[in-house]
Design a protein around this motif. Structure first.
Motif, mmCIF file in Angstrom:
data_model
loop_
_atom_site.group_PDB
_atom_site.id
_atom_site.type_symbol
_atom_site.label_atom_id
_atom_site.label_comp_id
_atom_site.label_asym_id
_atom_site.label_seq_id
_atom_site.Cartn_x
_atom_site.Cartn_y
_atom_site.Cartn_z
ATOM 1 N N SER A 169 -4.415 -36.767 4.242
ATOM 2 C CA SER A 169 -3.853 -37.836 5.076
ATOM 3 C C SER A 169 -2.768 -38.179 4.408
ATOM 4 O O SER A 169 -2.764 -38.595 3.198
ATOM 5 N N LEU A 170 -1.360 -38.388 5.211
ATOM 6 C CA LEU A 170 -0.281 -38.990 4.367
ATOM 7 C C LEU A 170 -0.032 -40.299 5.086
ATOM 8 O O LEU A 170 -0.152 -40.573 6.176
ATOM 9 N N TYR A 171 -0.196 -41.275 4.263
ATOM 10 C CA TYR A 171 -0.004 -42.860 4.436
ATOM 11 C C TYR A 171 1.770 -42.927 4.266
ATOM 12 O O TYR A 171 2.054 -42.916 3.029
ATOM 13 N N LEU A 172 2.444 -43.437 5.377
ATOM 14 C CA LEU A 172 3.655 -43.814 5.017
ATOM 15 C C LEU A 172 3.826 -45.217 5.377
ATOM 16 O O LEU A 172 3.482 -46.003 5.926
ATOM 17 N N ALA A 173 4.903 -45.486 4.298
ATOM 18 C CA ALA A 173 5.345 -46.932 4.497
ATOM 19 C C ALA A 173 6.913 -47.167 4.789
ATOM 20 O O ALA A 173 7.729 -46.348 4.044
ATOM 21 N N GLN A 174 7.317 -47.807 5.856
ATOM 22 C CA GLN A 174 8.555 -47.937 6.356
ATOM 23 C C GLN A 174 9.043 -49.291 5.746
ATOM 24 O O GLN A 174 10.429 -49.379 5.549
ATOM 25 N N THR A 175 8.210 -50.395 5.480
ATOM 26 C CA THR A 175 8.591 -51.606 4.835
ATOM 27 C C THR A 175 8.146 -52.024 3.639
ATOM 28 O O THR A 175 7.235 -51.075 3.021
ATOM 29 N N ARG A 176 8.779 -53.292 2.934
ATOM 30 C CA ARG A 176 8.292 -53.629 1.555
ATOM 31 C C ARG A 176 6.655 -54.002 1.726
ATOM 32 O O ARG A 176 6.030 -53.711 1.004
ATOM 33 N N ASP A 177 6.389 -54.762 2.855
ATOM 34 C CA ASP A 177 4.972 -55.100 3.049
ATOM 35 C C ASP A 177 4.126 -53.989 3.119
ATOM 36 O O ASP A 177 3.005 -53.769 2.590
ATOM 37 N N ARG A 178 4.524 -52.710 3.944
ATOM 38 C CA ARG A 178 3.582 -51.803 3.964
ATOM 39 C C ARG A 178 3.535 -51.187 2.593
ATOM 40 O O ARG A 178 2.462 -50.778 2.100
ATOM 41 N N GLU A 179 4.551 -50.948 1.771
ATOM 42 C CA GLU A 179 4.477 -50.460 0.572
ATOM 43 C C GLU A 179 3.297 -51.307 -0.222
ATOM 44 O O GLU A 179 2.605 -50.704 -1.167
ATOM 45 N N HIS A 180 3.439 -52.525 -0.350
ATOM 46 C CA HIS A 180 2.589 -53.314 -0.769
ATOM 47 C C HIS A 180 1.195 -53.095 -0.608
ATOM 48 O O HIS A 180 0.049 -52.845 -1.382
ATOM 49 N N GLN A 181 0.876 -53.041 0.911
ATOM 50 C CA GLN A 181 -0.594 -52.516 1.123
ATOM 51 C C GLN A 181 -0.914 -51.243 0.739
ATOM 52 O O GLN A 181 -1.998 -51.046 0.318
ATOM 53 N N LEU A 182 -0.036 -50.001 0.975
ATOM 54 C CA LEU A 182 -0.408 -48.881 0.299
ATOM 55 C C LEU A 182 -0.603 -48.779 -1.324
ATOM 56 O O LEU A 182 -1.653 -48.253 -1.683
ATOM 57 N N ARG A 183 0.154 -49.668 -1.968
ATOM 58 C CA ARG A 183 -0.270 -49.719 -3.421
ATOM 59 C C ARG A 183 -1.425 -50.506 -3.809
ATOM 60 O O ARG A 183 -2.288 -50.157 -4.692
ATOM 61 N N MET A 184 -1.708 -51.376 -2.856
ATOM 62 C CA MET A 184 -3.095 -52.072 -3.031
ATOM 63 C C MET A 184 -4.327 -51.193 -2.784
ATOM 64 O O MET A 184 -5.305 -51.045 -3.636
ATOM 65 N N GLN A 185 -4.096 -50.392 -1.808
ATOM 66 C CA GLN A 185 -5.163 -49.183 -1.443
ATOM 67 C C GLN A 185 -5.277 -48.449 -2.531
ATOM 68 O O GLN A 185 -6.411 -47.937 -2.870
ATOM 69 N N ALA A 186 -3.914 -48.078 -3.249
ATOM 70 C CA ALA A 186 -4.084 -47.076 -4.367
ATOM 71 C C ALA A 186 -4.930 -47.594 -5.581
ATOM 72 O O ALA A 186 -5.761 -46.846 -6.202
ATOM 73 N N ALA A 187 -4.493 -48.736 -5.712
ATOM 74 C CA ALA A 187 -5.397 -49.534 -7.056
ATOM 75 C C ALA A 187 -6.851 -49.612 -6.634
ATOM 76 O O ALA A 187 -7.889 -49.279 -7.568
#
Length: 806
Positions: free
Chosen positions: A89-107
């Motif tokens: 699955s590819l998870y996409l971030a269009q916003t700064r907050d979504r990027e934060h969320q995805l980086r938190m998931q990666a951690a």
């Protein structure tokens, strides 16, 4: 059909079959599942059936990974295909907050040692050459993401259960469920009656109707949900490989390959209810009328992402009902007001969670408690206050914002207020920003008079930061008043009260009138099921204070200890209100309102009194969750506003300030105090959270005693510690993974906050025992990025308790 069984599961969808399988797997084979129609009827058969691992809650992530791994085991065990496709699955971030969320998931993925990592645009385009990534700022890849066949998985559970000795009766609607005096159940069908030790309501769309047969209501409501499947797309046929799923949460749709075409589904803003009052009994494998206009905006965003969709024909449209709870999480666990009756319903991502739900509910039924703390799914998180109006409003909001980020501490206003206390309007006039606390509006922080009481949300520090700082500084330097009416309050009264309480909790209850004690209550496995303050107000008269959100949860424990007729047990949570007046000037303030002597000689720490304060009869306890000098003052609910006004008026000369629960979080973390459902849960052993000294094994009997004896000499798996974190724009809030500086995963944050009166960003953490020593250097993944931290030897505020006892 058999007439006796250990358990009857009502409902033959995905989750009911999983529960049946797991009960049999754990040794209960004299079990039967009753399905009113064919297996998979209702919501299961038409699901899009995506699977993913990570979740905002760590334990739910663990259970989702268990579920994903289980499907391959089921195929090998049963020979029944589950239709597993895992192209990633590819998870996409269009916003700064979504990027934060995805980086938190990666951690978190790194902590769980699973794959979820960032891709470059080139890498993403090689995996999905048909997608347009122009507006995407971050792309994460979950290699195990994919989908399964709804019917295949359900039949695999069923086949596995039958092979272990369980039975399934299709086309057998349940007509009635009646409890016998011994707590067992008669389950009546048109084919006869089954006498069962346990009943499980896994009836999905019909869970409300099945619950009504047992005399209770579930906060659930069905809503329509649509997705479409395209005709074959030449560009996909030419690829010769399966495309990864696209999880474009900011676009509010999901997409995966189906055959040689694409499946696109959406949760639109104008969600539509279905069968609000009752689910038709003759509904089964039918679909609802399609209405693609409702999801047009979502589809257009999907078309922009994958332009070949614009030329694709629509093969079919699926519009089917799903049943929603007020927070879109499962309603799971034993019903506290009934014996031997369990629920597992309201599940939205069922194919990611079915295995974990089945396993943990089977553990609960057979072993008395699941291995992990599952309170976020526990149906006891809702009470009677979650009525039809609230459920309707919240479910619609959850559906319409299915993919909206749920920020730390976010309080959605839809469906509120449900219940308020007498001081609500006064608190509102002082600029209170409210949250929902077990049905009641409760002050989180105060913006101040004349300032808009509106909270902004995000992963970084928000507009409440400075207001919370001022509240904390006011309390620590002078005096603050916190509304603690949301604490659970119980009256235990009558001959034998002390003996009964001593069989419930692990510490000795006070023997001296006016004394209080702190005590844990242990779970079936010996973990921390609750923490309470118990006060002896008079002979055979006790007051017990606990977690308000856990009141219905704790009923199960109280009811498990036989209580003699001479002992009365009553909840005072709705009947009483309370304030914590705390800070170095708290004694002066309260003393001005009473003739009682509040000096340290006459009102010591952990003592209580019944006094008159501001002309109001009150119970005062010399305790304070803020960690400062303070008293909790409890009065009848009708006197709440009068007491609040009196405290504010008398405190003017001291600079008294109303303080919200957001500040209490900061204050307790500064002191290193744990909180139920954060630091204290059945999952944690007493010696891991520092409560073992409050367990008195010289008592011959109390809940969890034998389980605790079996584990008390075991070394802690982890230890609860406090750490200082180097950060400038965001603080830990709970769930963040923790690593050594070399990247070794060693723990996680349970609570975090900026300590405004010690000028430190702090985190309460569970750390593997071998690393849980003062001075250990750590990296805490705040916003998904490593932030240097160090374990402290002692809490930074009043480590020796001098202020508390002054």
């Amino acid at each position: 059909m058999k007439t006796n069984a250990q358990a009857v599961i009502i409902g033959g969808g995905l989750v009911g079959c999983s529960i049946l399988y797991h009960l049999a797997k754990l040794g209960w084979t004299d079990v039967i599942l009753l399905e009113r129609d064919e297996l998979t009827s209702g919501s299961t058969w038409h699901a899009a059936a995506g699977i993913h691992g990570l979740h905002d809650h760590n334990n739910i992530s663990k259970l989702q990974y268990y579920t994903m791994q289980l499907y391959e085991e089921l195929e090998r065990e049963t020979g029944q295909g589950c239709g597993i496709f895992q192209p990633g699955s590819l998870y996409l971030a269009q916003t700064r907050d979504r990027e934060h969320q995805l980086r938190m998931q990666a951690a978190k993925a790194k902590y769980f040692e699973v794959e979820f990592h960032e891709l470059s645009r080139d890498e993403a385009e090689r995996l999905h050459p048909l997608a347009n990534f122009d507006d995407i700022r971050c792309i994460m890849y979950e290699p195990d993401g994919g989908n399964v066949d709804p019917s295949g998985v359900t039949y695999a559970y069923a086949k596995g259960a039958r092979a272990l000795g369980a039975e399934i009766e299709r086309f057998t609607p349940v007509i009635a469920t009646t409890q016998r005096a011994d707590g067992s159940w008669d389950v009546e069908t048109d084919k006869g009656t089954i006498h069962a030790d346990v009943v499980v309501n896994a009836a999905g769309l019909w869970a409300r109707e099945v619950a009504a047969m047992a005399g209770f209501e579930l906060p659930l409501i069905p809503m329509e949900h649509q997705y479409l499947v395209t005709e074959a797309i030449p560009e996909i046929e030419a690829l010769g490989k399966r495309l990864p799923l696209i999880a474009d949460r900011d676009g509010e749709y999901y997409m995966r390959q189906e055959g040689q075409g694409l499946l696109v589904g959406a949760y639109e803003k104008g969600g539509k209810f279905w069968a609000e009052d009752a689910t038709p009994m003759d509904f089964g494998h039918e679909l609802l009328d399609e209405d693609l206009d409702r999801i047009e905006e979502n589809l257009l965003r999907a078309f922009e992402r994958v332009p070949v969709l614009t030329e694709a024909g629509v093969k079919r449209v699926i519009n089917g009902p799903m049943i929603w709870s007020p927070d879109s999480s499962a309603l799971y666990g034993p019903v506290p007001e009934l014996k031997n009756y369990y629920c597992c319903t309201g599940i939205i991502p069922g194919f990611s969670q079915s295995g974990g739900l089945g396993l943990t509910l089977a553990q609960w039924i057979i072993e008395g408690e699941p291995e992990m703390d599952m309170f976020p799914w526990d149906l006891a998180r809702f009470g009677d206050w979650a009525d039809k109006s609230f459920t309707r409003a919240r479910a619609h909001d959850q559906y319409s914002h299915r993919f909206k980020i749920h920020f730390p501490y976010e309080e959605r206003e839809v469906g509120r207020p449900v219940k308020t206390r007498p001081a609500y309007q006064r608190q509102k006039s002082l600029g209170a920003v409210f949250g929902l606390s077990y049905g009641y509006e409760h002050p989180l922080w105060y913006a101040g008079e004349g300032v808009e009481a509106k909270e902004e949300y995000g992963f970084e520090r928000q507009n409440s930061f400075e207001a919370v700082a001022a509240e904390c500084q006011a309390l620590r330097s002078s005096v603050g008043v916190l509304d603690v009416s949301n604490f659970a309050k119980y009256e235990i009264k009558g001959e034998g009260s002390a003996n009964w309480l001593n069989r419930v909790v692990a510490n000795h209850v006070p023997t001296e009138i006016g004394r209080s004690c702190l005590t844990p209550m242990l779970g079936v496995r010996g973990g921390i099921a609750g923490d309470f303050t118990i006060t002896k107000l008079d002979e055979n008269y006790f007051l017990m204070i606990g977690s308000g959100i856990a009141e219905r949860y704790h009923q199960r424990f109280f009811q498990s200890v036989a209580r003699p007729d001479s002992v009365g047990f009553k909840s005072l949570t709705e009947a009483w209100a309370g304030f914590n007046v705390a800070g170095p000037k708290s004694r002066e303030l309260l003393q001005s309102l009473t003739q009682a002597d509040l000096s340290n000689d006459q009102c010591k720490f952990m003592h209580s009194r019944m006094i008159t304060i501001a002309g109001i009869e009150a119970v005062i306890l010399r305790v304070s969750f803020s960690g400062d000098l303070g008293w909790e003052v409890y009065v009848p609910i009708a006197q709440q506003l009068a007491l609040f006004d009196a405290i504010l008026e008398a405190g003017k000369s001291h600079g008294v300030r109303p303080v919200g629960s957001r500040s209490l979080l900061s204050l307790r973390v500064e002191k290193g105090y744990g909180s139920w459902s954060r630091e204290y849960s059945p999952e944690y052993w007493p010696q891991e959270v520092g409560l073992d000294q409050l367990i008195k094994l010289d008592k011959p009997e109390f809940l969890g005693r034998e389980a605790y004896i079996a584990l008390k000499d075991k070394p802690p798996r982890e230890k609860l510690v406090i750490a200082e974190v180097e950060t400038t724009n965001a603080d830990a809030n709970g769930g963040e993974p923790i690593f050594l500086r070399d990247g070794t995963p060693v723990g996680r944050v349970s609570s975090g906050a900026y300590g405004h009166t010690v000028s430190k960003s702090l985190a309460l953490c569970f750390i593997k025992t071998e690393y849980a020593t003062a001075g250990t250097e750590l990296d805490i993944a705040i916003l998904g990025l490593p932030h240097a931290a160090k374990i402290l030897e002692k809490p930074p505020f009043d480590p020796n308790g001098e202020r508390l006892r002054s």
